[in-house]
Write a protein that holds these residues in place. Structure first.
Motif, PDB file in Angstrom:
ATOM      1  N   ALA A  51     -22.680  -7.796 -24.202  1.00  0.00           N
ATOM      2  CA  ALA A  51     -22.953  -7.816 -22.760  1.00  0.00           C
ATOM      3  C   ALA A  51     -23.333  -9.236 -22.372  1.00  0.00           C
ATOM      4  O   ALA A  51     -24.115  -9.880 -23.084  1.00  0.00           O
ATOM      5  N   ASP A  52     -22.781  -9.708 -21.281  1.00  0.00           N
ATOM      6  CA  ASP A  52     -23.049 -11.070 -20.809  1.00  0.00           C
ATOM      7  C   ASP A  52     -22.823 -12.109 -21.908  1.00  0.00           C
ATOM      8  O   ASP A  52     -23.568 -13.086 -22.019  1.00  0.00           O
ATOM      9  N   GLY A  53     -21.827 -11.863 -22.767  1.00  0.00           N
ATOM     10  CA  GLY A  53     -21.470 -12.813 -23.806  1.00  0.00           C
ATOM     11  C   GLY A  53     -22.342 -12.782 -25.044  1.00  0.00           C
ATOM     12  O   GLY A  53     -22.145 -13.574 -25.960  1.00  0.00           O
ATOM     13  N   LYS A  54     -23.317 -11.876 -25.097  1.00  0.00           N
ATOM     14  CA  LYS A  54     -24.233 -11.812 -26.246  1.00  0.00           C
ATOM     15  C   LYS A  54     -24.137 -10.454 -26.929  1.00  0.00           C
ATOM     16  O   LYS A  54     -23.913  -9.434 -26.282  1.00  0.00           O
ATOM     17  N   VAL A  55     -24.347 -10.459 -28.225  1.00  0.00           N
ATOM     18  CA  VAL A  55     -24.337  -9.225 -29.000  1.00  0.00           C
ATOM     19  C   VAL A  55     -25.583  -8.421 -28.632  1.00  0.00           C
ATOM     20  O   VAL A  55     -26.702  -8.911 -28.752  1.00  0.00           O
ATOM     21  N   ALA A  78     -14.795  -9.804 -34.354  1.00  0.00           N
ATOM     22  CA  ALA A  78     -15.161  -8.697 -33.465  1.00  0.00           C
ATOM     23  C   ALA A  78     -15.706  -9.197 -32.128  1.00  0.00           C
ATOM     24  O   ALA A  78     -15.352  -8.665 -31.071  1.00  0.00           O
ATOM     25  N   VAL A  79     -16.547 -10.210 -32.151  1.00  0.00           N
ATOM     26  CA  VAL A  79     -17.104 -10.743 -30.909  1.00  0.00           C
ATOM     27  C   VAL A  79     -15.992 -11.398 -30.082  1.00  0.00           C
ATOM     28  O   VAL A  79     -15.961 -11.254 -28.856  1.00  0.00           O
ATOM     29  N   ARG A  80     -15.075 -12.072 -30.743  1.00  0.00           N
ATOM     30  CA  ARG A  80     -13.927 -12.644 -30.024  1.00  0.00           C
ATOM     31  C   ARG A  80     -13.137 -11.536 -29.323  1.00  0.00           C
ATOM     32  O   ARG A  80     -12.750 -11.676 -28.166  1.00  0.00           O
ATOM     33  N   GLN A  81     -12.883 -10.448 -30.028  1.00  0.00           N
ATOM     34  CA  GLN A  81     -12.151  -9.320 -29.433  1.00  0.00           C
ATOM     35  C   GLN A  81     -12.917  -8.756 -28.242  1.00  0.00           C
ATOM     36  O   GLN A  81     -12.334  -8.491 -27.190  1.00  0.00           O
ATOM     37  N   ALA A  82     -14.205  -8.571 -28.414  1.00  0.00           N
ATOM     38  CA  ALA A  82     -15.031  -7.963 -27.364  1.00  0.00           C
ATOM     39  C   ALA A  82     -15.110  -8.836 -26.116  1.00  0.00           C
ATOM     40  O   ALA A  82     -15.222  -8.320 -25.002  1.00  0.00           O
TER      41      ALA A  82
END
Length: 153
Positions: free
Chosen positions: A48-52, A135-139
């Motif tokens: 959310a908002d670029g943060k895990v 995973a974060v790149r995908q999200a």
């Protein structure tokens, strides 16, 4: 020398794996396998908002891969992609080119510095960070900009 690899600190990290399991409805997931040893890590992230904001990991790896995953799991909430990539890149530099250990929230990765003398263990040690970056790149919809080191010895 092998005792440095499997120190009490590393074994304590392994015994206390945070965020083990899977998320019910992640924004993205990634699985990485170290070809040399067969270690495997699957991570799920909610961003959310670029943060895990939520994270889970299913880790089937050697003690070194588990220790890196434990440090990641303890510290990943609140991190953004650039911070996770910086930690991964610093870990790669520490292992492969005698660089300084990662700083900031992932500074505890310094405990894995003796792994630099065991190239066959590098891929497993990097798996959790490789999977989490993917995973974060995908999200977040950010495309990959470099080649993964997972699976490379």
């Amino acid at each position: 020398m092998i005792d440095d690899l499997y120190s009490a600190k590393i074994l304590t990290l392994v015994a206390n794996m945070p965020r083990a399991g899977r998320l019910a409805a992640p924004d993205a997931s990634s699985e990485k396998v170290a070809k040399l040893c067969g270690s495997k890590i699957t991570v799920d992230v909610t961003v959310a908002d670029g943060k895990v904001v939520d994270y889970a990991q299913d880790v089937s790896a050697c003690a070194l891969g588990q220790a890196a995953a434990a440090i990641l799991g303890q510290n990943v909430i609140g991190a953004d992609l650039s911070e996770i990539e910086l930690a991964r890149d610093s870990l790669v530099a520490m292992l492969k080119s005698n660089g300084s250990p990662p700083a900031g929230r992932f500074a505890e990765l310094a405990v894995l510095e003796p792994v630099k003398d065991y190239p066959a263990r590098h891929a497993s040690t990097l798996l959790a960070f490789e999977a989490t970056v993917e995973a974060v790149r995908q999200a977040t919809g950010v495309p990959e900009t470099r080649t993964s080191t997972a699976g490379a010895a």
